[in-house]
Write a protein that holds these residues in place. Sequence first.
Motif, PDB file in Angstrom:
ATOM      1  N   ILE A 125      -9.936  10.025   3.797  1.00 16.87           N
ATOM      2  CA  ILE A 125     -10.484   9.325   2.628  1.00 16.87           C
ATOM      3  C   ILE A 125     -11.429  10.285   1.920  1.00 16.87           C
ATOM      4  N   ALA A 126     -11.040  10.773   0.755  1.00 16.52           N
ATOM      5  CA  ALA A 126     -11.842  11.746   0.022  1.00 16.52           C
ATOM      6  C   ALA A 126     -12.914  11.037  -0.795  1.00 16.52           C
ATOM      7  N   PHE A 127     -13.775  11.832  -1.423  1.00 16.84           N
ATOM      8  CA  PHE A 127     -14.806  11.282  -2.299  1.00 16.84           C
ATOM      9  C   PHE A 127     -14.192  10.999  -3.676  1.00 16.84           C
ATOM     10  N   ASP A 128     -13.291  10.024  -3.678  1.00 22.14           N
ATOM     11  CA  ASP A 128     -12.598   9.646  -4.904  1.00 22.14           C
ATOM     12  C   ASP A 128     -12.530   8.118  -4.955  1.00 22.14           C
ATOM     13  N   VAL A 129     -12.966   7.553  -6.047  1.00 21.78           N
ATOM     14  CA  VAL A 129     -13.089   6.097  -6.128  1.00 21.78           C
ATOM     15  C   VAL A 129     -11.725   5.431  -5.968  1.00 21.78           C
ATOM     16  N   GLN A 130     -10.707   5.901  -6.682  1.00 18.32           N
ATOM     17  CA  GLN A 130      -9.392   5.276  -6.604  1.00 18.32           C
ATOM     18  C   GLN A 130      -8.791   5.389  -5.211  1.00 18.32           C
ATOM     19  N   GLN A 131      -8.941   6.557  -4.596  1.00 21.51           N
ATOM     20  CA  GLN A 131      -8.393   6.726  -3.256  1.00 21.51           C
ATOM     21  C   GLN A 131      -9.116   5.838  -2.248  1.00 21.51           C
ATOM     22  N   ILE A 132     -10.424   5.706  -2.404  1.00 16.63           N
ATOM     23  CA  ILE A 132     -11.177   4.845  -1.496  1.00 16.63           C
ATOM     24  C   ILE A 132     -10.708   3.403  -1.626  1.00 16.63           C
ATOM     25  N   GLN A 146      -7.796   2.346  -2.616  1.00 16.63           N
ATOM     26  CA  GLN A 146      -6.441   2.234  -2.080  1.00 16.63           C
ATOM     27  C   GLN A 146      -6.449   2.222  -0.552  1.00 16.63           C
ATOM     28  N   MET A 147      -7.213   3.124   0.056  1.00 18.00           N
ATOM     29  CA  MET A 147      -7.237   3.206   1.511  1.00 18.00           C
ATOM     30  C   MET A 147      -7.871   1.976   2.138  1.00 18.00           C
ATOM     31  N   PHE A 148      -8.929   1.474   1.536  1.00 20.87           N
ATOM     32  CA  PHE A 148      -9.561   0.282   2.098  1.00 20.87           C
ATOM     33  C   PHE A 148      -8.656  -0.936   1.950  1.00 20.87           C
ATOM     34  N   GLN A 149      -7.945  -1.013   0.836  1.00 19.79           N
ATOM     35  CA  GLN A 149      -7.011  -2.124   0.666  1.00 19.79           C
ATOM     36  C   GLN A 149      -5.885  -2.052   1.687  1.00 19.79           C
ATOM     37  N   GLN A 150      -5.510  -0.830   2.048  1.00 21.18           N
ATOM     38  CA  GLN A 150      -4.394  -0.638   2.971  1.00 21.18           C
ATOM     39  C   GLN A 150      -4.802  -0.806   4.428  1.00 21.18           C
ATOM     40  N   ASP A 151      -5.976  -0.273   4.806  1.00 16.83           N
ATOM     41  CA  ASP A 151      -6.334  -0.213   6.229  1.00 16.83           C
ATOM     42  C   ASP A 151      -7.478  -1.144   6.629  1.00 16.83           C
ATOM     43  N   TYR A 152      -8.276  -1.602   5.671  1.00 18.13           N
ATOM     44  CA  TYR A 152      -9.464  -2.371   6.038  1.00 18.13           C
ATOM     45  C   TYR A 152      -9.491  -3.776   5.426  1.00 18.13           C
ATOM     46  N   ALA A 153      -8.487  -4.118   4.670  1.00 18.69           N
ATOM     47  CA  ALA A 153      -8.480  -5.445   4.043  1.00 18.69           C
ATOM     48  C   ALA A 153      -8.135  -6.513   5.082  1.00 18.69           C
ATOM     49  N   ASN A 154      -7.938  -7.725   4.603  1.00 19.93           N
ATOM     50  CA  ASN A 154      -7.604  -8.823   5.516  1.00 19.93           C
ATOM     51  C   ASN A 154      -6.332  -8.505   6.287  1.00 19.93           C
ATOM     52  N   ILE A 155      -6.396  -8.701   7.578  1.00 19.71           N
ATOM     53  CA  ILE A 155      -5.261  -8.387   8.444  1.00 19.71           C
ATOM     54  C   ILE A 155      -4.349  -9.614   8.521  1.00 19.71           C
ATOM     55  N   PRO A 156      -3.075  -9.471   8.178  1.00 21.88           N
ATOM     56  CA  PRO A 156      -2.166 -10.636   8.199  1.00 21.88           C
ATOM     57  C   PRO A 156      -1.989 -11.172   9.612  1.00 21.88           C
ATOM     58  N   LEU A 157      -1.883 -12.473   9.690  1.00 22.45           N
ATOM     59  CA  LEU A 157      -1.678 -13.105  10.987  1.00 22.45           C
ATOM     60  C   LEU A 157      -0.301 -12.776  11.561  1.00 22.45           C
ATOM     61  N   SER A 158       0.640 -12.445  10.660  1.00 23.28           N
ATOM     62  CA  SER A 158       2.009 -12.165  11.102  1.00 23.28           C
ATOM     63  C   SER A 158       2.218 -10.723  11.561  1.00 23.28           C
ATOM     64  N   SER A 159       1.159  -9.891  11.533  1.00 23.93           N
ATOM     65  CA  SER A 159       1.325  -8.504  11.942  1.00 23.93           C
ATOM     66  C   SER A 159       1.691  -8.422  13.420  1.00 23.93           C
ATOM     67  N   SER A 160       2.570  -7.496  13.704  1.00 23.32           N
ATOM     68  CA  SER A 160       2.975  -7.319  15.097  1.00 23.32           C
ATOM     69  C   SER A 160       1.884  -6.584  15.865  1.00 23.32           C
ATOM     70  N   ASP A 161       2.007  -6.659  17.185  1.00 22.69           N
ATOM     71  CA  ASP A 161       1.033  -5.961  18.010  1.00 22.69           C
ATOM     72  C   ASP A 161       1.092  -4.451  17.771  1.00 22.69           C
ATOM     73  N   ALA A 162       2.275  -3.928  17.576  1.00 22.12           N
ATOM     74  CA  ALA A 162       2.422  -2.494  17.317  1.00 22.12           C
ATOM     75  C   ALA A 162       1.742  -2.109  15.995  1.00 22.12           C
TER      76      ALA A 162
END
Length: 260
Positions: free
Chosen positions: A114-121, A123-139
Motif C-alpha cells: 500500500i503506497a502513499f497514494d490516496v486512490q490506492q489506499i 482501493q486496497m482497504f475496500q478490497q482487504d479491510y472492508a466488511n467481510i462477507p458471511l459467504s466467504s470460504s475458509d480458504a
Amino acid sequence: MIPNTLARFKLPRVSMLALALAGLLGASPLLAPPAHALFGFGGIVYDPTNHAENLLTAARALEQINNQISQLQNEAQMLINQARNLTSLPYSALSALQQNVDRTRTLLSEAQNIAFDVQQIDQMFQQDYANIPLSSSDAQLLSDARTRWGNTVGGLQDAMRVQAGVVGNIDAQRAQLSALVGESQSAVGALQATQAGNQLLALQAQQIADLTAVTAANGRAEALAEAERAAAAEQGRVQRERFLTPGTGYQPGSVQMFHN
C-alpha cells in the motif's frame, strides 16, 4: 584591485606644515621687516604682506586639495564596501541537500503493498479491510488474513527503512551545517551573509522534511496494524456467526459397506 586603487589616494597631509611655514615667514622679524615696509632689490619691489597673503592662499588651496583627496578616499572605500556586499557566496550546499531529500523520497516511494497514494489506499482497504462477507470460504478468509498481515509487516519494515535513511542523513547534515556556519562567519559582505543564512534555512527545511517522512512512515505502520486488528475482529465475528448459524442437520442416506 579596489584596495590598491584606494592606496594611491593616501597622500600626506601637509596643510598644517604649510600654515606653520606661512606664519613663520609672515611674522618672524628675523626673516622680514614690518608688514608695511617695501624693499627693492635690483629694481624688484618686495612686499612682505603680499608674500604672507600668498602663502596663506597657497595653504588654503592645499587644504582644499587634501579635503578633496579625503572625499575621494571615502568614496573609494564606499565602492569597496558595495563590491563586498555584492560578492556572491562561493559555497553552495544545495546539491547535497537535494540529494538527501531525494533519498528520503525514494524510500517513501518504495513503500510495500500500500503506497502513499490516496486512490490506492482506498482501493486496497475496500478490497482487504472492508466488511467481510458471511459467504466467504475458509480458504478465502485465511488468504485475506495473510494479505493483511503482510501489509502490516511491510508497513513496519518501510517505517524502519525510512528511519534508517534519515539517520544516515545526519552525518551529511552535520558537515553541511559546519561548512555553512563557517561561511557565514567569514562572509565579506551582506550578500554572502544572506546567502549563507538562506542555505542554513534550506538545511533546516530538509531536516523538517526528514522528520515529516519518519512521522508519515510510522503513522502508516500504526494505521496498518490497527486496520489489521479491526479486520481480524470482523473476521472473527463472521466465523462465529457462521458457526452458530443452524445448518440443515443430519440427512440419512444409504451406504454400501461390502461388495458382493
